[in-house]
Enzyme design. Structure first.
Site, short mmCIF file in Angstrom:
data_model
loop_
_atom_site.label_atom_id
_atom_site.label_comp_id
_atom_site.label_asym_id
_atom_site.label_seq_id
_atom_site.Cartn_x
_atom_site.Cartn_y
_atom_site.Cartn_z
CG ASP A 1 12.98 -2.82 -8.20
OD1 ASP A 1 13.33 -3.01 -7.03
OD2 ASP A 1 12.61 -1.73 -8.64
CG PHE B 1 9.68 4.39 12.99
CD1 PHE B 1 8.70 3.42 13.07
CD2 PHE B 1 10.72 4.20 12.08
CE1 PHE B 1 8.75 2.29 12.27
CE2 PHE B 1 10.78 3.08 11.29
CZ PHE B 1 9.79 2.12 11.39
CE LYS C 1 2.50 7.58 12.35
NZ LYS C 1 2.13 8.58 11.36
N GLY D 1 15.39 -3.26 -2.43
CA GLY D 1 16.15 -2.54 -1.41
C GLY D 1 15.27 -2.13 -0.24
#
Length: 1107
Positions: free
Chosen positions: A370, A496, A519, A632
């Protein structure tokens, strides 16, 4: 899937009705959960199944049954039953203790959660983990929203926003909650994290639909929210997390499996010996039967064969199982006591939660890891930046390599009227304004609530540099800087998204200027830069430098707008907001029309790695362990972390698989396999990157074989945006199709599936709860501890266990083949050669210490050598020192030794002196032979020992001494102690015989020479130098070369559309998208200039549970 066994799978189609404040009408499963291997009722059947699935135990149970038949057993009724019971009891106690410790660890973190029932109203406060699946009623935040961390479930680092229904948002007092009346109708328990279908029926109100945005799942953590209230809908094994969980599997090591098979082969060998003896008995009786009246007549063939099976049954080493239990338990203690794997900050030691897989640690070939919390600390830090072509933060930090931004040069340039002063000011203003962070003031302290850890890091970085974000209202933000207070009016938020890879805000500055701040990723910012932009090349160079360091980069840009430009755009924006069809795409197009930038610079954020992660991964790669990163999180984030931890290198090529259909996925995989050509199936300096959506198609039965071949051809594999189930499926794919040991390591509940699926599961005691640890085989506190766990403890355990197994086979075959040789001279009568107590104590006392010493203290190399030269791990990894060939060479060696031990003394003692021959030659002969067997077997352990120490000397020479003392004392027992009258006076006869002393030295020496000639040929291991003092060493060749010379053409021209060079930008940004409320709605919801209302709850509501 066949491998996947859910703990308790519930009928998904069965809907449920939950009554509010009527607990007597809600009858569902309790909230108690146990992932222990055994329960009170399942222990006996499951444990007995586990034990008797071992071939040796099953065989000795069979012998025990045979021995109960009257007049069949030449060794008595209970000589096998008693040792077998002892073994089962010892193993049973060990299993109970290990499982009980696991149970304590599981229930310790949250005992109050056990009292939660479906229909209860629960309260959770900031930082708490949700004890069950809950429908959100209300919260302390505006618009009844709350933030939750789901990294425990899906590995994503950014916080998720959940919002209560408007119909329940004002239900916040004790009276309101107590009087809540109605019901919830919802779907039955299922494993779909992102789906929920339900309806809320409040008395006197219209029904309201409930979706996943109103549900907080068990295992999620409440963040940046003072409190929430919710109604429990699923508990215990019916929660969504537990629905995808798997039952703890019964794992067996490869060594144990090989041993089991060879025990079956030994059983066949035993049957052959019994048949040969039966044939010999029939021939002897037919030839000499009339003259051997004293032997007596045998019953029949089947009677004889049962007798010989019992006579030779200890050819199979019954002591092996209990010896391995003892040895492995002590090996586990060594792991638990290792101070090098002690994390002093949290006072956490490594823990072997099972000892049955110790040797597997020495054979790991594939490591599945992970990312969040396993490789990283999950802490974002503003590390470096570049402003107007000047890089800041590039100086070595005097404190620690992972400290926050610290470069006085930036403030010096700002304060001393440097030519770039205005750029610096605008840059810091942008960091303080362009975000969705909410400030909270506690006295003079300001803390920040953020759904994105990246945004929080940038705002904190600006604060440290003197630009302090102090307040937010629905339409403005306030910044304190340079001793003044600046208020920026927020006009629009251009949100975003993964497609846009940027966020913009349109503000009116304190001077009245309209300005757009942005940004985002360098790829999208650079293609929208104005021709008037400066510092473009310099900034790009700095971005590449940041990316090589594994930092997460964002470009910073702005543009000044005229009133006319803004009004024209605003009219377009308002029109697009009313579009019904394809509104998201229309909004993105609208945003594009105004986003033309002037470049200011870039930021570099560090997702701080745990200590020594790059060094650990480098050494594991040198040990020929292939590492797959399963996360994930987003692709950009995973790639940046892979660079940071040195899993990916700058010259490595990427194969990126991103497809939306099965056909497209198959085409991409086939094309890449075709491009690799002859290199397919060989390890190349390539990195395969695939997302969860594509992986769903890649694991289709028509494609998965090609996908696996492609993945195995790459040095590193990165799988992004995976669900917990997909992680387990990846591990199972490799485990099922590749003959190699797999290890999975993680720290969250979303890693439990792959931890349980892999041959060996390792849990990290991190910040995401204890679920991974409680379902693992081994637990460590830091990823870096994995290096010693595998390279040292794993290699040592493998050598120790395999030598212990080989030695146990050897010593039993030596002793009981001698019984076969004796049968040739006793007329195959079933006569026992050795005295019964001597046989019984042979494994228990006389040869047990060398066995245990080999299993506990043997070392193939010192700890320093194993860590300094990780390539040594490949010797145990390949399994060449323990396989069927090696085991049977050892058995042949034992066969030869038994031949020497029987026939050489037999010929020698024909010439015994008068003291001996005055009695029968047979009387002292077994004692002579027993002496030689014990001495030879103990010295054989010395020949097998590679690392002599005081325990080795004590075990080997001590065992020989114990036998001599026992033999001397035992010969004087009778008649004082009525045991073994045939042993009376044996010591005086044997020890006085010069031929005995000749054989005492000669027989072991001859056996030793035979051992040398039959030794297992050493594996041809190339020199891994440079070794100290080795004049034949050559420099170590790179183990992972990319391409052979004849394939150089491939490197230049065989790049498909999915194959790209690694020097991409380091862009990575964790931000919520497609949330229950938009980013603009979020920033409009807060007014931190007003005093925060504090509601007072009664004492009863200070508890977290309401019924």
């Amino acid at each position: 899937m066949g491998w996947r066994r859910p703990l308790q799978r519930t009928d998904v189609t069965k809907a449920r009705t939950i009554y509010l404040n009527e607990p007597h009408r809600n009858s569902f499963c309790k909230n108690s959960i146990s992932t222990a291997k055994y329960s009170l009722w399942s222990f006996l059947p499951r444990y007995l199944y586990l034990q008797f699935s071992k071939a040796a135990n099953a065989f000795f149970l069979f012998i025990t049954i045979l021995q109960q038949i009257p007049d069949v057993s030449p060794t008595g009724k209970y000589t096998t039953l008693l040792p077998l019971l002892i073994i089962l009891v010892i193993s049973g106690i060990k299993e109970i203790v290990e499982d009980y410790v696991s149970l304590l660890l599981l229930n310790a973190p949250n005992p109050t959660a056990l009292g939660v029932n479906v229909g209860d109203i629960v309260k959770a406060t900031d930082g708490q983990f949700l004890p069950a699946d809950v429908v959100l009623i209300s919260s302390s935040q505006p618009q009844a929203t709350c933030y939750v961390a789901t990294s425990n479930l899906d590995g994503e680092t950014n916080l998720k926003i959940r919002q209560a229904l408007l119909e329940t948002a004002e239900i916040q007092t004790e009276k309101q909650l107590s009087s809540l009346s109605g019901k919830i109708e919802c779907e039955g328990p299922n494993c779909h994290f992102n789906n929920f279908i339900g309806t809320l029926y409040l008395n006197g109100k219209s029904p309201v639909s409930i979706g996943p945005d109103q549900v907080l799942l068990r295992g999620t953590q409440l963040k940046n929210t003072d409190w929430i209230f919710g109604i429990v809908v699923y508990t215990g094994f019916e929660t969504k997390f537990m629905q995808v969980n798997m039952q703890s599997p019964l794992k067996r090591s490869r060594v144990e499996k090989v041993t089991n098979v060879q025990i079956l082969v030994l059983f066949l060998m035993l049957l052959v010996m019994a048949l040969v003896s039966c044939v010999g008995a029939a021939f002897w009786n037919g030839t000499y039967g009339e003259n051997t009246w004293y032997i007596g007549k045998k019953g029949n063939f089947w009677f004889d064969i049962l007798m010989f099976i019992i006579l030779y049954h200890n050819l199979i080493p019954i002591s092996l199982l209990v010896t391995l239990e003892i040895v492995k338990s002590i090996q586990a203690m060594f792991i638990n006591w290792d101070e090098d794997m002690h994390y002093e900050r949290n006072d956490v030691y490594a823990m072997a939660r099972t000892s049955s897989l110790n040797e597997e640690l020495g054979q790991v070939k594939y490591l599945f890891s992970d990312k969040t919390g396993t490789l990283t600390c999950n802490i974002m830090t503003f590390k470096k930046c570049t402003i107007a072509g000047i890089i800041y933060g590039d100086r070595p930090c005097p404190i620690t390599e992972s400290s926050e931004f610290s470069d006085p040069k930036l403030l010096e340039n700002f304060e001393e009227d440097h030519p770039t002063k205005e750029y610096i000011k605008e840059f810091l203003f942008l960091l303080s304004v362009c975000h969705t962070v909410v400030p909270e003031r506690d006295g003079n302290n300001i803390s920040y609530q953020a759904s994105s850890p990246d945004e929080a890091a940038l705002v904190k970085g600006a604060k440290k540099l003197g630009f302090v974000f102090t307040a937010r209202t629905p339409y403005s933000v306030t910044i304190e800087a340079m001793g003044e207070e600046f208020t920026f009016q927020i006009l629009n938020v251009l949100e975003f998204s993964s497609n846009r890879k940027r966020m913009s805000v349109i503000v009116r500055t304190p001077t009245g200027q309209l300005r757009l701040y942005c940004k985002g990723a360098d790829s999208v910012i650079y293609e929208r830069l104005s021709e008037d932009s400066l510092f473009v090349k310099e900034t790009l160079t700095h971005l590449e430098s940041f990316a090589r360091e594994g930092l997460r980069t964002l470009c910073i840009a702005y543009i000044d707008l005229t009133e006319l430009e803004y009004q024209q755009w605003l009219a377009m924006y308002e029109e697009v907001c009313t579009v019904v069809q394809d509104r998201a795409q229309s909004l993105e197009h609208c945003y594009d029309t105004i986003e033309k930038f002037l470049l200011l610079g870039a930021t570099a954020i560090e997702d701080r790695l745990q200590a020594r992660v790059p060094e650990t991964i480098a050494n594991l790669l040198k040990a020929n362990i292939r590492i797959w990163l399963l996360t994930g999180d987003k692709e950009e984030t995973a790639v940046n972390i892979a660079y940071s931890c040195k899993l990916l290198s700058g010259h490595m090529l990427h194969i990126q698989l991103n497809a939306n259909s099965l056909e497209a996925t198959q085409q991409m995989i086939d094309q890449n396999c075709q491009d690799l050509g002859a290199l397919l199936g060989k390890e190349n300096d390539l990195a395969l990157i695939i997302d969860g959506k594509t992986l769903k198609h890649a694991l289709h039965f028509e494609v998965k074989k090609s996908f696996l071949n492609l993945a195995l051809s790459c040095r590193a594999v990165l799988c992004c945006r995976l669900s917990p189930l997909q992680k387990a499926e990846i591990v199972d794919l490799v485990k099922s199709h590749v003959r190699a040991i797999t290890l999975a390591i993680g720290d969250g509940a979303n890693d439990v599936g792959m931890i349980q699926t892999a041959h060996v599961g390792v849990g990290i005691s991190g910040n995401e709860g204890m679920q991974a640890t409680n379902n693992s085989d081994y637990a460590i506190a830091q990823f870096s501890h994995l290096e010693k766990l595998l390279l040292v403890h794993g290699a040592w355990s493998y050598f120790r266990v395999t030598k212990c197994v080989l030695y146990c086979f050897y010593k039993n075959v030596v002793l009981y083949i001698i019984e076969l040789w004796f049968a040739f001279v006793n007329g195959f009568s079933g006569q026992i050669l050795f005295e019964r107590w001597c046989i019984s104590l042979y494994n228990v006392i006389f040869t047990s210490l060398p066995t245990i010493t080999l299993g506990i203290f043997e070392q193939c190399c010192s700890q320093e050598s194993l860590l300094r030269y990780p390539q040594l791990y490949t010797i145990s990894q390949t399994g060449d020192i323990f396989n069927i060939k090696v085991l049977w060479i050892q058995c042949i060696n034992a066969f030869v030794h038994s031949f020497i031990l029987f026939w050489l003394p037999t010929k020698m003692l024909k010439h015994g002196n008068k003291t001996v021959t005055r009695f029968s030659n047979l009387l002292p002969f077994p004692s002579h032979l027993a002496q030689y067997v014990v001495v030879t077997v103990c010295l054989k352990a010395g020949l097998e020992t590679m690392s002599w120490n005081k325990f080795s000397h004590l075990a080997i020479w001590g065992s020989i001494l114990i036998w001599l003392v026992f033999f001397t004392v035992y010969s004087f027992f009778w008649p004082t102690i009525p045991i073994s009258p045939e042993m009376t006076g044996q010591a005086s006869m044997v020890l006085a015989c010069p031929y005995f002393w000749l054989g005492f030295f000669l027989v072991p020496i001859v056996s030793g020479f035979a051992n040398r000639s039959l030794a297992v040929p050493a594996r041809n291991v190339p020199c891994l130098g440079p070794w100290p003092g080795c004049d034949q060493c050559v420099p170590v060749q790179q183990e992972f070369e990319f391409l052979s010379p004849e394939c150089s053409l491939y490197a230049l021209c065989a790049l498909t559309a999915s194959l790209c060079f690694a020097l991409a930008g380091g862009y990575a940004f964790s931000q919520v998208e497609h949330a229950v409320i938009s980013q603009e709605e979020l920033v409009r919801s807060y007014d931190t200039t007003k005093s925060k209302t504090r509601r007072t709850f009664s004492t009863a509501f200070s508890e977290s549970i309401f019924e």
